[in-house]
Design a protein around this motif. Structure first.
Motif, short mmCIF file in Angstrom:
data_model
loop_
_atom_site.label_atom_id
_atom_site.label_comp_id
_atom_site.label_asym_id
_atom_site.label_seq_id
_atom_site.Cartn_x
_atom_site.Cartn_y
_atom_site.Cartn_z
N CYS A 28 0.85 -1.19 0.00
CA CYS A 28 0.00 0.00 0.00
C CYS A 28 0.89 1.24 0.00
O CYS A 28 1.81 1.35 0.81
CB CYS A 28 -0.89 -0.02 1.24
N CYS A 31 -0.31 3.42 3.63
CA CYS A 31 0.11 2.97 4.97
C CYS A 31 1.37 2.09 4.90
O CYS A 31 1.90 1.70 5.94
CB CYS A 31 -1.02 2.24 5.68
N HIS A 48 -9.01 -3.30 0.91
CA HIS A 48 -8.04 -2.57 1.76
C HIS A 48 -8.23 -1.06 1.58
O HIS A 48 -8.29 -0.32 2.55
CB HIS A 48 -6.61 -2.97 1.39
N HIS A 53 -8.53 3.28 3.78
CA HIS A 53 -8.29 4.64 3.25
C HIS A 53 -9.52 5.10 2.48
O HIS A 53 -9.43 5.51 1.32
CB HIS A 53 -7.05 4.65 2.35
ZN LIG Z 1 -3.01 0.98 3.24
#
Ligand SMILES: [Zn+2]
Length: 264
Positions: A28, A31, A48, A53
Protein backbone atom coordinates in the motif's frame (compact mmCIF):
# COMPACT_ATOMS: atom_id res chain seq x y z
CA UNK A 1 1.43 -20.67 -8.55
CA UNK A 2 2.38 -17.24 -7.31
CA UNK A 3 0.29 -14.33 -8.52
CA UNK A 4 1.84 -11.51 -10.53
CA UNK A 5 1.50 -7.80 -9.90
CA UNK A 6 -0.35 -5.77 -12.55
CA UNK A 7 0.23 -2.03 -13.04
CA UNK A 8 -3.53 -1.51 -12.82
CA UNK A 9 -3.33 -2.45 -9.11
CA UNK A 10 -1.99 1.00 -8.42
CA UNK A 11 -5.56 2.23 -8.95
CA UNK A 12 -6.34 0.28 -5.76
CA UNK A 13 -3.51 2.04 -3.90
CA UNK A 14 -1.01 -0.84 -4.27
CA UNK A 15 2.44 -0.85 -5.78
CA UNK A 16 4.79 -3.76 -6.40
CA UNK A 17 7.01 -5.12 -3.65
CA UNK A 18 9.27 -8.07 -4.50
CA UNK A 19 10.28 -10.09 -1.47
CA UNK A 20 13.56 -11.97 -0.97
CA UNK A 21 12.14 -15.11 -2.61
CA UNK A 22 11.37 -13.05 -5.72
CA UNK A 23 7.65 -13.28 -5.09
CA UNK A 24 5.41 -10.35 -6.00
CA UNK A 25 3.56 -8.80 -3.08
CA UNK A 26 1.25 -5.79 -3.00
CA UNK A 27 2.39 -2.81 -0.92
CA UNK A 28 0.00 0.00 0.00
CA UNK A 29 1.48 3.37 -1.00
CA UNK A 30 -0.35 5.11 1.85
CA UNK A 31 0.11 2.97 4.97
CA UNK A 32 3.09 1.03 3.47
CA UNK A 33 1.57 -2.32 4.58
CA UNK A 34 2.85 -5.25 2.55
CA UNK A 35 0.19 -7.91 1.96
CA UNK A 36 0.58 -11.59 1.04
CA UNK A 37 0.96 -12.71 -2.57
CA UNK A 38 -2.54 -14.24 -2.44
CA UNK A 39 -3.95 -10.74 -1.94
CA UNK A 40 -2.91 -9.77 -5.48
CA UNK A 41 -6.47 -9.62 -6.79
CA UNK A 42 -8.56 -6.54 -7.43
CA UNK A 43 -11.29 -7.46 -4.93
CA UNK A 44 -8.87 -7.87 -2.00
CA UNK A 45 -6.89 -4.75 -2.81
CA UNK A 46 -10.04 -2.74 -3.27
CA UNK A 47 -11.27 -3.89 0.13
CA UNK A 48 -8.04 -2.57 1.76
CA UNK A 49 -8.52 0.77 0.01
CA UNK A 50 -12.15 1.06 1.09
CA UNK A 51 -11.65 -0.14 4.65
CA UNK A 52 -8.41 1.64 5.52
CA UNK A 53 -8.29 4.64 3.25
CA UNK A 54 -11.95 5.38 2.53
CA UNK A 55 -11.26 9.03 1.77
CA UNK A 56 -8.95 8.01 -1.13
CA UNK A 57 -11.42 5.73 -2.90
CA UNK A 58 -12.23 8.09 -5.77
CA UNK A 59 -8.74 9.53 -6.19
CA UNK A 60 -7.18 9.62 -9.67
CA UNK A 61 -4.33 7.42 -10.82
CA UNK A 62 -2.08 10.51 -10.78
CA UNK A 63 -2.70 10.81 -7.04
CA UNK A 64 -1.58 7.22 -6.45
CA UNK A 65 1.42 7.68 -8.75
CA UNK A 66 2.40 10.69 -6.64
CA UNK A 67 2.04 8.62 -3.44
CA UNK A 68 4.14 5.84 -4.98
CA UNK A 69 6.81 8.38 -5.84
CA UNK A 70 6.78 9.76 -2.28
CA UNK A 71 7.08 6.25 -0.88
CA UNK A 72 10.07 5.40 -3.09
CA UNK A 73 11.80 8.60 -2.06
CA UNK A 74 11.21 7.87 1.60
CA UNK A 75 12.94 4.47 1.31
CA UNK A 76 16.37 6.05 1.53
CA UNK A 77 15.29 7.86 4.70
CA UNK A 78 14.12 4.62 6.24
CA UNK A 79 17.28 2.65 5.54
CA UNK A 80 19.43 5.37 7.06
CA UNK A 81 17.13 5.37 10.07
CA UNK A 82 18.01 1.77 10.89
CA UNK A 83 21.30 3.03 12.29
CA UNK A 84 20.40 5.65 14.86
CA UNK A 85 21.40 9.05 13.60
CA UNK A 86 22.47 11.71 16.07
CA UNK A 87 18.92 13.02 16.12
CA UNK A 88 17.46 9.69 17.22
CA UNK A 89 20.15 9.13 19.83
CA UNK A 90 19.57 12.59 21.24
CA UNK A 91 15.82 11.96 21.21
CA UNK A 92 16.25 8.83 23.30
CA UNK A 93 18.33 10.82 25.81
CA UNK A 94 15.57 13.44 26.00
CA UNK A 95 13.01 10.72 26.68
CA UNK A 96 15.26 9.15 29.34
CA UNK A 97 15.67 12.53 31.02
CA UNK A 98 11.90 13.04 31.23
CA UNK A 99 11.41 9.51 32.60
CA UNK A 100 14.05 10.11 35.28
CA UNK A 101 12.57 13.46 36.27
CA UNK A 102 9.06 12.04 36.48
CA UNK A 103 10.35 8.94 38.32
CA UNK A 104 8.55 6.62 35.91
CA UNK A 105 9.57 3.00 35.19
CA UNK A 106 12.06 2.54 32.35
CA UNK A 107 9.65 0.25 30.50
CA UNK A 108 7.21 3.13 29.92
CA UNK A 109 9.32 4.31 26.95
CA UNK A 110 8.76 1.18 24.90
CA UNK A 111 5.28 0.41 26.17
CA UNK A 112 3.66 3.84 25.98
CA UNK A 113 5.85 6.72 24.80
CA UNK A 114 7.02 5.12 21.56
CA UNK A 115 3.56 3.96 20.41
CA UNK A 116 2.18 7.45 21.21
CA UNK A 117 5.01 9.17 19.33
CA UNK A 118 4.45 6.88 16.34
CA UNK A 119 0.71 7.53 16.33
CA UNK A 120 1.22 11.30 16.55
CA UNK A 121 3.85 11.31 13.81
CA UNK A 122 1.69 9.19 11.53
CA UNK A 123 -1.27 11.52 12.05
CA UNK A 124 0.54 14.83 11.74
CA UNK A 125 3.65 14.20 9.63
CA UNK A 126 2.89 11.02 7.71
CA UNK A 127 4.07 7.45 7.51
CA UNK A 128 7.72 8.26 6.74
CA UNK A 129 8.08 10.17 9.99
CA UNK A 130 6.26 7.41 11.91
CA UNK A 131 8.60 4.76 10.47
CA UNK A 132 11.62 6.83 11.35
CA UNK A 133 10.49 7.50 14.91
CA UNK A 134 9.77 3.78 15.40
CA UNK A 135 13.51 3.02 15.09
CA UNK A 136 14.21 5.22 18.13
CA UNK A 137 16.16 3.11 20.67
CA UNK A 138 13.88 3.16 23.73
CA UNK A 139 14.12 -0.27 25.36
CA UNK A 140 14.16 -0.35 29.16
CA UNK A 141 17.85 -1.25 29.05
CA UNK A 142 18.68 1.69 26.78
CA UNK A 143 16.77 4.09 29.05
CA UNK A 144 18.67 2.73 32.06
CA UNK A 145 22.02 3.26 30.32
CA UNK A 146 21.05 6.77 29.19
CA UNK A 147 20.10 7.75 32.76
CA UNK A 148 23.38 6.38 34.14
CA UNK A 149 25.28 8.27 31.40
CA UNK A 150 23.55 11.53 32.25
CA UNK A 151 24.02 11.01 35.99
CA UNK A 152 27.75 10.49 35.53
CA UNK A 153 27.98 13.52 33.30
CA UNK A 154 26.24 15.73 35.88
CA UNK A 155 28.58 14.37 38.56
CA UNK A 156 31.64 15.20 36.46
CA UNK A 157 30.36 18.70 35.76
CA UNK A 158 29.87 19.24 39.47
CA UNK A 159 33.39 17.99 40.23
CA UNK A 160 34.78 20.33 37.58
CA UNK A 161 32.90 23.28 39.09
CA UNK A 162 34.09 22.45 42.59
CA UNK A 163 37.69 22.08 41.43
CA UNK A 164 37.57 25.51 39.83
CA UNK A 165 35.90 27.30 42.75
CA UNK A 166 35.96 27.69 46.48
CA UNK A 167 33.07 25.84 48.01
CA UNK A 168 31.20 25.38 51.25
CA UNK A 169 30.04 22.03 52.58
CA UNK A 170 26.86 21.43 54.51
CA UNK A 171 25.91 18.14 56.08
CA UNK A 172 22.49 16.73 56.71
CA UNK A 173 21.34 13.40 57.97
CA UNK A 174 18.55 11.05 57.11
CA UNK A 175 17.53 7.45 57.48
CA UNK A 176 16.51 5.02 54.77
CA UNK A 177 13.70 2.47 54.94
CA UNK A 178 16.07 -0.07 56.49
CA UNK A 179 16.81 2.39 59.32
CA UNK A 180 20.32 2.90 58.02
CA UNK A 181 21.90 6.24 58.87
CA UNK A 182 22.64 8.34 55.81
CA UNK A 183 24.77 11.40 55.52
CA UNK A 184 23.93 13.96 52.87
CA UNK A 185 26.74 16.20 51.70
CA UNK A 186 25.64 19.45 50.08
CA UNK A 187 27.99 21.90 48.47
CA UNK A 188 27.50 25.56 47.70
CA UNK A 189 29.82 27.28 45.26
CA UNK A 190 30.13 30.30 43.06
CA UNK A 191 29.18 29.70 39.45
CA UNK A 192 29.59 32.75 37.27
CA UNK A 193 27.74 35.54 39.04
CA UNK A 194 25.55 33.11 40.88
CA UNK A 195 25.75 30.76 43.83
CA UNK A 196 24.80 27.19 43.15
CA UNK A 197 23.84 24.48 45.58
CA UNK A 198 24.16 20.80 44.77
CA UNK A 199 24.00 17.45 46.46
CA UNK A 200 27.53 16.08 46.33
CA UNK A 201 26.78 12.70 47.85
CA UNK A 202 24.42 10.62 49.91
CA UNK A 203 26.44 7.97 51.72
CA UNK A 204 25.46 5.51 54.39
CA UNK A 205 27.36 5.36 57.62
CA UNK A 206 28.37 1.72 57.66
CA UNK A 207 28.59 1.08 61.38
CA UNK A 208 28.22 3.97 63.79
CA UNK A 209 27.28 7.61 63.59
CA UNK A 210 30.44 8.73 65.31
CA UNK A 211 32.66 11.71 64.55
CA UNK A 212 35.32 9.42 63.09
CA UNK A 213 32.91 7.77 60.72
CA UNK A 214 31.41 11.06 59.53
CA UNK A 215 34.90 12.43 59.03
CA UNK A 216 35.92 9.40 56.98
CA UNK A 217 32.88 9.62 54.71
CA UNK A 218 33.12 13.37 54.13
CA UNK A 219 36.87 13.22 53.69
CA UNK A 220 36.60 10.50 51.08
CA UNK A 221 34.11 12.53 49.08
CA UNK A 222 36.10 15.74 49.31
CA UNK A 223 39.23 13.86 48.28
CA UNK A 224 37.48 12.60 45.18
CA UNK A 225 36.44 16.11 44.25
CA UNK A 226 39.65 17.90 44.82
CA UNK A 227 42.94 16.65 46.14
CA UNK A 228 44.21 20.14 46.82
CA UNK A 229 41.19 21.18 48.83
CA UNK A 230 41.13 17.89 50.64
CA UNK A 231 44.74 18.45 51.52
CA UNK A 232 43.98 21.43 53.70
CA UNK A 233 41.52 19.30 55.62
CA UNK A 234 43.88 16.35 55.91
CA UNK A 235 46.80 18.54 56.86
CA UNK A 236 44.75 19.91 59.71
CA UNK A 237 42.85 16.88 60.88
CA UNK A 238 42.47 18.35 64.33
CA UNK A 239 40.40 21.18 62.93
CA UNK A 240 38.12 18.93 60.93
CA UNK A 241 37.88 16.28 63.60
CA UNK A 242 37.14 18.68 66.39
CA UNK A 243 34.47 20.40 64.31
CA UNK A 244 32.71 17.16 63.58
CA UNK A 245 33.24 15.86 67.10
CA UNK A 246 31.63 18.99 68.47
CA UNK A 247 28.63 18.43 66.28
CA UNK A 248 28.17 14.74 66.83
CA UNK A 249 28.51 15.02 70.58
CA UNK A 250 25.20 16.85 70.59
CA UNK A 251 23.58 14.25 68.39
CA UNK A 252 23.59 13.23 64.78
CA UNK A 253 20.43 15.32 64.36
CA UNK A 254 22.43 18.40 65.07
CA UNK A 255 24.78 17.63 62.23
CA UNK A 256 21.82 18.66 60.17
CA UNK A 257 22.64 22.25 59.49
CA UNK A 258 26.27 22.63 60.43
CA UNK A 259 28.19 24.52 57.78
CA UNK A 260 31.88 23.95 57.21
CA UNK A 261 34.23 25.79 55.01
CA UNK A 262 36.97 23.77 53.44
CA UNK A 263 39.86 25.14 51.52
CA UNK A 264 38.98 28.76 52.09
ZN1 LIG B 1 -3.01 0.98 3.24
Amino acid sequence: MARKYQPVFLNYVFTLNIDKHNVHRPQCVICLDVLANESLRPQKLKRHLEKKHGDHVNKSREFFLQKEHEMNNSKSVMSSAVFPSNGLTKASYLVAEKIAKEKKPYTIAEQLILPCAKAMCREVLGETAASKISTNPLSADTIRRRIIDMGEDIEHQLYANLEANKFVVQLDESMDVAQKALILIFVRYRHGDDFMEDLLACDDLQTKTTAGEIFAVVNKRIAVVNNFKAESMISEPRYAKSTIALMSTIHIYNVAHGTFEFGL
